[in-house]
Design a protein around this motif. Sequence first.
Motif, PDB file in Angstrom:
ATOM      1  N   UNK A  85      15.345 -18.385  31.858  1.00 26.41           N
ATOM      2  CA  UNK A  85      16.096 -19.073  30.800  1.00 26.41           C
ATOM      3  C   UNK A  85      16.759 -20.336  31.341  1.00 26.41           C
ATOM      4  N   UNK A  86      17.425 -20.233  32.492  1.00 24.58           N
ATOM      5  CA  UNK A  86      18.082 -21.411  33.085  1.00 24.58           C
ATOM      6  C   UNK A  86      17.060 -22.479  33.473  1.00 24.58           C
ATOM      7  N   UNK A  87      15.989 -22.041  34.092  1.00 23.53           N
ATOM      8  CA  UNK A  87      14.938 -22.965  34.516  1.00 23.53           C
ATOM      9  C   UNK A  87      14.343 -23.699  33.319  1.00 23.53           C
ATOM     10  N   UNK A  88      14.095 -22.966  32.244  1.00 23.38           N
ATOM     11  CA  UNK A  88      13.489 -23.556  31.043  1.00 23.38           C
ATOM     12  C   UNK A  88      14.442 -24.520  30.348  1.00 23.38           C
ATOM     13  N   UNK A  89      15.692 -24.115  30.183  1.00 22.00           N
ATOM     14  CA  UNK A  89      16.662 -24.946  29.465  1.00 22.00           C
ATOM     15  C   UNK A  89      16.910 -26.260  30.201  1.00 22.00           C
TER      16      UNK A  89
END
Length: 303
Positions: A85-89
């Motif tokens: 999630x962090x990587x994508x955002x």
Amino acid sequence: KEGKKEKCGMGRERRQRVKKKSFPYLINIPIAVYLICVLFGPMIWGIGLSFTNKAIGGTGNFIGFTNYIKLLKDPTYRDSIMVTLKFTVFSLIFKLFFGTVMALMLNVEFKGRNLVRALLLIPWTLPNVVAVLNWKWLFSSTGGIVNYLMKSAGLIEKDIVWFGTATLALITIVIANVWRGTPFFGISILAKLQTIPDDYYEAAKIDGAGVFQRFFYITLPQIKDTLLLSTLMSCIWTINEFETVWLMTGGGPNGSTQVMNVYSYKTAMASMQLGKSIAVSVLAMPVFLILIHFISKKTLNNE
């Protein structure tokens, strides 16, 4: 005779109606066969394996939802979701920003514009493995270009171990992903920018609108659909990212960059638990289906 002619005419019209109705189905038969053989068949087979204790090189027995229950209880899997999630955002935010800036710059006429456009597309066209290995070398703690440039500029005194801490390792994979994915946003937005009539901007200039006013009231409303569509498509690709993370950090240090696909790969190859590994992908399917639904809906609305 007249009755026979009428019957023949009605029969001919009926056959023509049947042909018209059946024609779309006939031309779609090859596509349906292809999807069944290449997409739906393997997908159903994979979903079936996720309900077994199938191991690489062994047989599998049906165990119901055991793999899914184990995954949801596994803190490492939950951590991989948060990392993904962090990587994508972060990746999407920077790709969207830099892609928009790239498109706006390339939409302005200047000498050598076509050459610059071609050069800025290179990150998107390079093989991902080659690009990622280059980034790994750039961020290397021994002999890396990034450390060398920062020391030369007086920003640091000693080499930074980029892959040694959770925050720095995450930054490196985000930078590599943004560098590769920005041209997709840039070229998509640029294509839309070139469809905006110049009359809009000329009229806005006459009315005294500044650069930012023209952007927020003319450009942004015109490209918002492209921005949304590009973001949704890039979101799917970023969630599915594997090569960048695996080749640069291997999911480390201590699992701090272990995205879902890296977790799935380790589960299959290191732990030999193929059924559990496939269950990771099956759990992610609802997210992808939702994104695909929005992409399809947005594409049809644009048409």
